[in-house]
Scaffold this motif. Structure first.
Motif, PDB file in Angstrom:
ATOM      1  N   ALA A  46      -8.477 -66.987 -17.203  1.00 25.98           N
ATOM      2  CA  ALA A  46      -9.338 -67.079 -18.391  1.00 25.98           C
ATOM      3  C   ALA A  46      -9.365 -68.501 -18.939  1.00 25.98           C
ATOM      4  CB  ALA A  46      -8.858 -66.098 -19.459  1.00 25.98           C
ATOM      5  N   HIS A  47      -8.211 -69.142 -19.001  1.00 24.97           N
ATOM      6  CA  HIS A  47      -8.157 -70.521 -19.491  1.00 24.97           C
ATOM      7  C   HIS A  47      -8.850 -71.471 -18.520  1.00 24.97           C
ATOM      8  CE1 HIS A  47      -4.513 -69.608 -22.274  1.00 24.97           C
ATOM      9  NE2 HIS A  47      -5.667 -69.298 -22.838  1.00 24.97           N
ATOM     10  N   CYS A  48      -8.695 -71.223 -17.232  1.00 27.13           N
ATOM     11  CA  CYS A  48      -9.395 -72.043 -16.235  1.00 27.13           C
ATOM     12  C   CYS A  48     -10.904 -71.966 -16.447  1.00 27.13           C
ATOM     13  CB  CYS A  48      -9.059 -71.582 -14.817  1.00 27.13           C
ATOM     14  SG  CYS A  48      -7.431 -72.075 -14.215  1.00 27.13           S
ATOM     15  N   ALA A  49     -11.401 -70.778 -16.744  1.00 24.22           N
ATOM     16  CA  ALA A  49     -12.841 -70.605 -16.953  1.00 24.22           C
ATOM     17  C   ALA A  49     -13.319 -71.422 -18.149  1.00 24.22           C
ATOM     18  CB  ALA A  49     -13.172 -69.128 -17.145  1.00 24.22           C
ATOM     19  N   VAL A 109     -16.681 -69.928 -10.756  1.00 23.77           N
ATOM     20  CA  VAL A 109     -16.121 -69.484  -9.481  1.00 23.77           C
ATOM     21  C   VAL A 109     -16.550 -68.038  -9.239  1.00 23.77           C
ATOM     22  CG1 VAL A 109     -14.170 -71.079  -9.542  1.00 23.77           C
ATOM     23  CG2 VAL A 109     -13.945 -68.821 -10.565  1.00 23.77           C
ATOM     24  N   PRO A 110     -16.672 -67.648  -7.982  1.00 19.14           N
ATOM     25  CA  PRO A 110     -17.085 -66.274  -7.691  1.00 19.14           C
ATOM     26  C   PRO A 110     -16.016 -65.258  -8.093  1.00 19.14           C
ATOM     27  CG  PRO A 110     -16.891 -67.589  -5.661  1.00 19.14           C
ATOM     28  CD  PRO A 110     -16.522 -68.467  -6.805  1.00 19.14           C
ATOM     29  N   PRO A 111     -16.435 -64.028  -8.359  1.00 18.13           N
ATOM     30  CA  PRO A 111     -15.456 -62.978  -8.664  1.00 18.13           C
ATOM     31  C   PRO A 111     -14.436 -62.866  -7.534  1.00 18.13           C
ATOM     32  CG  PRO A 111     -17.690 -62.188  -9.033  1.00 18.13           C
ATOM     33  CD  PRO A 111     -17.806 -63.527  -8.374  1.00 18.13           C
ATOM     34  N   GLY A 112     -13.208 -62.604  -7.902  1.00 18.34           N
ATOM     35  CA  GLY A 112     -12.148 -62.462  -6.914  1.00 18.34           C
ATOM     36  C   GLY A 112     -11.442 -63.765  -6.576  1.00 18.34           C
TER      37      GLY A 112
END
Length: 89
Positions: A54-57, A68-71
Protein backbone atom coordinates in the motif's frame (compact mmCIF):
# COMPACT_ATOMS: atom_id res chain seq x y z
CA UNK A 1 6.70 12.01 -24.60
CA UNK A 2 9.11 13.27 -27.22
CA UNK A 3 12.64 11.94 -27.27
CA UNK A 4 14.12 15.32 -26.30
CA UNK A 5 11.80 15.54 -23.29
CA UNK A 6 12.70 12.01 -22.21
CA UNK A 7 16.41 12.76 -22.48
CA UNK A 8 15.98 15.98 -20.51
CA UNK A 9 14.04 14.15 -17.80
CA UNK A 10 16.73 11.49 -17.57
CA UNK A 11 19.42 14.18 -17.39
CA UNK A 12 17.52 16.04 -14.67
CA UNK A 13 17.24 12.86 -12.56
CA UNK A 14 20.87 11.81 -13.00
CA UNK A 15 22.38 13.73 -10.03
CA UNK A 16 19.75 12.26 -7.68
CA UNK A 17 20.32 8.76 -9.02
CA UNK A 18 24.10 9.02 -8.77
CA UNK A 19 23.84 10.24 -5.19
CA UNK A 20 21.36 7.52 -4.19
CA UNK A 21 23.48 4.82 -5.83
CA UNK A 22 26.47 5.68 -3.65
CA UNK A 23 24.93 6.10 -0.20
CA UNK A 24 24.77 3.62 2.64
CA UNK A 25 21.56 1.97 3.79
CA UNK A 26 21.11 4.59 6.55
CA UNK A 27 21.91 7.77 4.61
CA UNK A 28 19.03 10.01 3.51
CA UNK A 29 17.59 9.38 0.07
CA UNK A 30 17.19 12.20 -2.41
CA UNK A 31 14.07 12.70 -4.49
CA UNK A 32 13.27 14.80 -7.55
CA UNK A 33 12.96 18.46 -6.54
CA UNK A 34 9.28 18.77 -7.45
CA UNK A 35 8.22 15.91 -5.16
CA UNK A 36 6.64 16.77 -1.81
CA UNK A 37 8.17 14.26 0.62
CA UNK A 38 5.61 13.17 3.21
CA UNK A 39 4.66 9.92 4.92
CA UNK A 40 4.98 7.14 3.76
CA UNK A 41 8.02 8.19 1.70
CA UNK A 42 11.08 6.33 2.93
CA UNK A 43 13.97 8.45 4.19
CA UNK A 44 16.61 5.73 3.76
CA UNK A 45 17.22 2.55 1.77
CA UNK A 46 16.45 0.60 4.94
CA UNK A 47 13.05 2.27 5.17
CA UNK A 48 12.46 1.57 1.48
CA UNK A 49 13.02 -2.12 2.20
CA UNK A 50 10.24 -1.97 4.80
CA UNK A 51 7.51 -0.39 2.64
CA UNK A 52 4.24 -2.27 2.38
CA UNK A 53 2.47 -2.75 -0.94
CA UNK A 54 0.00 0.00 0.00
CA UNK A 55 2.80 2.43 0.84
CA UNK A 56 4.64 1.49 -2.35
CA UNK A 57 1.52 2.39 -4.33
CA UNK A 58 1.37 5.83 -2.69
CA UNK A 59 5.07 6.54 -3.24
CA UNK A 60 5.09 5.19 -6.80
CA UNK A 61 2.02 7.26 -7.67
CA UNK A 62 3.57 10.43 -6.28
CA UNK A 63 6.72 9.74 -8.30
CA UNK A 64 4.65 9.32 -11.46
CA UNK A 65 5.51 5.65 -11.88
CA UNK A 66 3.07 3.30 -13.61
CA UNK A 67 0.77 1.15 -11.53
CA UNK A 68 1.98 -2.38 -11.03
CA UNK A 69 -0.26 -5.23 -12.15
CA UNK A 70 -2.37 -7.13 -9.61
CA UNK A 71 -0.41 -9.89 -7.93
CA UNK A 72 2.87 -7.98 -7.97
CA UNK A 73 4.92 -8.82 -4.89
CA UNK A 74 6.03 -6.23 -2.37
CA UNK A 75 9.64 -6.92 -3.37
CA UNK A 76 8.83 -6.04 -6.99
CA UNK A 77 6.99 -2.90 -5.88
CA UNK A 78 9.98 -1.78 -3.82
CA UNK A 79 12.29 -2.54 -6.74
CA UNK A 80 10.28 -0.27 -9.04
CA UNK A 81 10.79 2.63 -6.63
CA UNK A 82 14.44 1.87 -5.93
CA UNK A 83 15.20 1.62 -9.65
CA UNK A 84 13.60 5.01 -10.26
CA UNK A 85 15.55 6.59 -7.40
CA UNK A 86 18.81 5.03 -8.55
CA UNK A 87 19.34 2.90 -5.48
CA UNK A 88 18.59 -0.54 -6.85
CA UNK A 89 19.29 -3.05 -4.16
Amino acid sequence: MRINQRLQTMEDLLPMRLYNSSISMDDPLRYPPAINIVEPFPNTKNELNELTIAHCAVVAGALGLPQVPPGTTVVECRKQISNFLGCAM
